[in-house]
Design a protein around this motif. Structure first.
Motif, short mmCIF file in Angstrom:
data_model
loop_
_atom_site.label_atom_id
_atom_site.label_comp_id
_atom_site.label_asym_id
_atom_site.label_seq_id
_atom_site.Cartn_x
_atom_site.Cartn_y
_atom_site.Cartn_z
N SER A 233 0.81 -1.22 0.00
CA SER A 233 0.00 0.00 0.00
C SER A 233 0.84 1.27 0.00
O SER A 233 0.38 2.31 -0.48
CB SER A 233 -0.94 0.00 1.22
OG SER A 233 -0.19 0.01 2.42
N ARG A 234 2.08 1.18 0.52
CA ARG A 234 2.88 2.40 0.66
C ARG A 234 4.06 2.50 -0.30
O ARG A 234 4.64 3.57 -0.46
CB ARG A 234 3.40 2.51 2.10
CG ARG A 234 2.27 2.70 3.10
CD ARG A 234 2.74 2.69 4.53
NE ARG A 234 3.64 3.78 4.85
CZ ARG A 234 3.96 4.11 6.11
NH1 ARG A 234 3.43 3.46 7.12
NH2 ARG A 234 4.79 5.10 6.34
N PRO B 216 5.37 2.21 -4.14
CA PRO B 216 5.10 2.03 -5.58
C PRO B 216 6.19 1.16 -6.20
O PRO B 216 7.31 1.62 -6.41
CB PRO B 216 5.13 3.46 -6.13
CG PRO B 216 5.97 4.23 -5.17
CD PRO B 216 5.83 3.59 -3.83
N HIS B 217 5.85 -0.08 -6.45
CA HIS B 217 6.83 -1.05 -6.95
C HIS B 217 7.08 -0.88 -8.45
O HIS B 217 6.16 -0.61 -9.22
CB HIS B 217 6.35 -2.48 -6.70
CG HIS B 217 6.43 -2.92 -5.28
ND1 HIS B 217 5.76 -2.29 -4.25
CD2 HIS B 217 7.10 -3.96 -4.70
CE1 HIS B 217 6.01 -2.91 -3.11
NE2 HIS B 217 6.81 -3.93 -3.36
N ILE B 218 8.34 -1.08 -8.84
CA ILE B 218 8.68 -1.29 -10.24
C ILE B 218 9.44 -2.61 -10.29
O ILE B 218 10.37 -2.83 -9.53
CB ILE B 218 9.55 -0.14 -10.82
CG1 ILE B 218 9.98 -0.48 -12.26
CG2 ILE B 218 10.75 0.15 -9.96
CD1 ILE B 218 10.74 0.61 -12.95
N SER C 142 12.25 -6.20 -7.67
CA SER C 142 11.38 -5.05 -7.46
C SER C 142 12.13 -3.94 -6.74
O SER C 142 12.99 -4.20 -5.89
CB SER C 142 10.13 -5.44 -6.66
OG SER C 142 9.34 -6.36 -7.38
N ASP D 163 11.68 0.28 -5.07
CA ASP D 163 10.82 1.38 -4.63
C ASP D 163 11.03 2.55 -5.60
O ASP D 163 12.07 3.20 -5.58
CB ASP D 163 11.19 1.78 -3.20
CG ASP D 163 10.23 2.80 -2.61
OD1 ASP D 163 9.59 3.53 -3.39
OD2 ASP D 163 10.14 2.88 -1.37
N HIS D 164 10.01 2.78 -6.45
CA HIS D 164 10.17 3.75 -7.52
C HIS D 164 10.21 5.19 -7.01
O HIS D 164 10.49 6.11 -7.77
CB HIS D 164 9.03 3.59 -8.53
CG HIS D 164 9.44 3.91 -9.94
ND1 HIS D 164 10.68 4.40 -10.27
CD2 HIS D 164 8.76 3.81 -11.12
CE1 HIS D 164 10.75 4.58 -11.57
NE2 HIS D 164 9.60 4.23 -12.12
N ARG D 165 9.94 5.39 -5.71
CA ARG D 165 10.04 6.74 -5.16
C ARG D 165 11.49 7.18 -5.03
O ARG D 165 11.79 8.38 -5.12
CB ARG D 165 9.37 6.80 -3.78
CG ARG D 165 7.88 6.53 -3.78
CD ARG D 165 7.34 6.43 -2.38
NE ARG D 165 7.91 5.29 -1.65
CZ ARG D 165 7.60 4.97 -0.40
NH1 ARG D 165 6.72 5.71 0.27
NH2 ARG D 165 8.15 3.92 0.19
#
Length: 410
Positions: A198-199, A201-203, A375, A377-379
């Motif tokens: 939920s927290r 944003p996966h790439i 995977s 964290d795209h942030r």
């Protein structure tokens, strides 16, 4: 006669409460000193609570799945022979008159007292293993303390051949339904996965890797290994490749406090190893992979995996990872979409090795191929950096001699 109140113990590290995941006794049961009464789970580990005295269970203060505050009353035991001293951290003695529940008389314990307890003594992991195998713990002889059933007892029982289940002439229609309350480790896993999904944003980036040369090298090293050296899998080589690639892409070896907006990059490479156990998924941590060679990584990997499966892993070995590897071995599939181990920013997913035809420019030749499904964290990790990181790992794995050269250099 006296009454002993067992409180929820303080397991340290700032833990204010723990979840009750297993009762091994019920009101009216006789207990011996050091017999396991209950199992509780914190965010980091499962802890078994033993009885400090001989006596009889009077009252249970919580149900499976309840969260109980540290120092809160957990159960009461009627103690034979008068009131004595109790450990300050886990129990408090009170007069028997304070008991408001009905109690049964209790005589001095005799050698077969543990046989009177109807529920076989076993850890939560052993109970889950028995349930999944369709076994009745009453049929298994325990060789652990006070007759507790161990994983070794389960393996011996299965090796001898469990009783076969009879089949009816015609399959009967089934209408039963079972509601299972999410408790213990399974609830912890659900909460952590929900938080991560939920927290973050996966790439997910998937790359095909030729592991033919690495598998040849691994086979030769296993043939030449000494008796004190562990058998090598592909994971120790991947760990070494990670260390090298992280030195060039330090942004993936990080944790992200998204509430404070702070990224912490770590110089040490502490690799979490997603491990399936009878109780569920755990992630023991192999620390300081940057200071270990392939053999040392393999030794630590085997030790941690065994400790996780048997429930003996230490609390401090379940925290502090900076990046995680997840592998399903032969069940790894072709592609996976691994969920990041919050608050990390990257996870490396290993898929199964398969023989595939590969075009070498003139003809198709058989090669051992494996996908990495990873995977990020795209942030905080851009797609370019993620791809560069995986491509570096690919180059190292496909030319395994580079791993040894880089280790000598560092």
């Amino acid at each position: 006669m006296g009454e002993l109140v067992i409180e929820m113990p303080d397991v340290g590290e700032g833990v204010a409460e723990a979840e009750l995941v297993e009762w091994f006794v019920k009101p009216g049961d006789p207990v011996l000193e050091d017999m396991v009464l209950a199992a509780v789970m914190t965010d980091k580990a499962t802890v078994e609570i033993p009885s400090p005295v001989n006596g009889t269970i009077l009252w249970l203060g919580a149900e499976i799945g309840d969260k109980v505050a540290v120092k809160a009353p957990l159960l009461r035991i009627e103690v034979a022979g008068g009131v004595g001293e109790a450990p300050e951290t886990s129990a408090q003695m009170v007069p028997a008159a304070a008991n408001v529940e009905a109690s049964s008389s209790y005589a001095e314990p005799h050698p077969a007292i543990h046989e009177q307890v109807q529920k076989p003594l076993a850890s939560p992991a052993v109970r889950l293993q028995a349930k999944e195998a369709g076994l009745d713990l009453h049929d298994i002889r325990g060789t652990g303390p006070l007759g507790a059933i161990t994983h070794e007892d389960m393996e011996l029982y299965l090796a001898k051949g469990a009783p076969a289940r009879s089949k009816s002439a015609e399959p009967a229609r089934k209408t039963e339904v079972e509601e299972i309350r999410l408790t213990g480790l399974r609830r912890r896993i659900a909460e952590k996965m929900t938080l991560a999904a939920s927290r973050i944003p996966h790439i997910t980036y998937v790359e095909e890797i030729d592991v033919t040369d690495l598998e040849d090298l691994r086979s030769r090293m296993n043939e030449d290994r000494t008796p004190d050296q562990p058998k090598l899998t592909i994971l120790p080589f991947l760990m070494q490749a990670l260390v090298i690639a992280i030195a060039e892409q330090p942004g993936v070896n990080a944790t992200f406090n998204d509430e404070a907006g702070i990224i912490t990059r770590h110089s040490a490479v502490h690799i979490g190893i997603a491990t399936q156990t009878p109780a569920g998924l755990t992630v023991p941590v192999l620390r300081n992979a940057e200071a270990r060679d392939v053999w040392d990584c393999a030794t630590q990997l085997n030790r941690l995996a065994e400790a996780a499966r048997t429930g003996t892993v230490l609390r401090e070995e379940l925290t502090g990872s900076t990046i995680t590897i997840t592998s399903l071995g032969a069940l790894g599939g072709v592609v996976t979409t691994p969920i990041i181990n919050h608050p990390e920013v990257a996870i490396i997913g290993v898929n199964k090795i398969m023989m595939r035809p590969v075009w070498d420019g003139n003809r198709f030749i058989p090669r051992k191929m494996m996908n990495l499904s990873s995977s990020f964290d795209h942030r905080v990790v851009d797609g370019w950096d993620a791809a560069t990181f995986i491509q570096r790992i690919k180059a190292l794995i496909e030319t395994p001699s580079l791993i040894s050269i880089e280790y000598v250099v560092r």
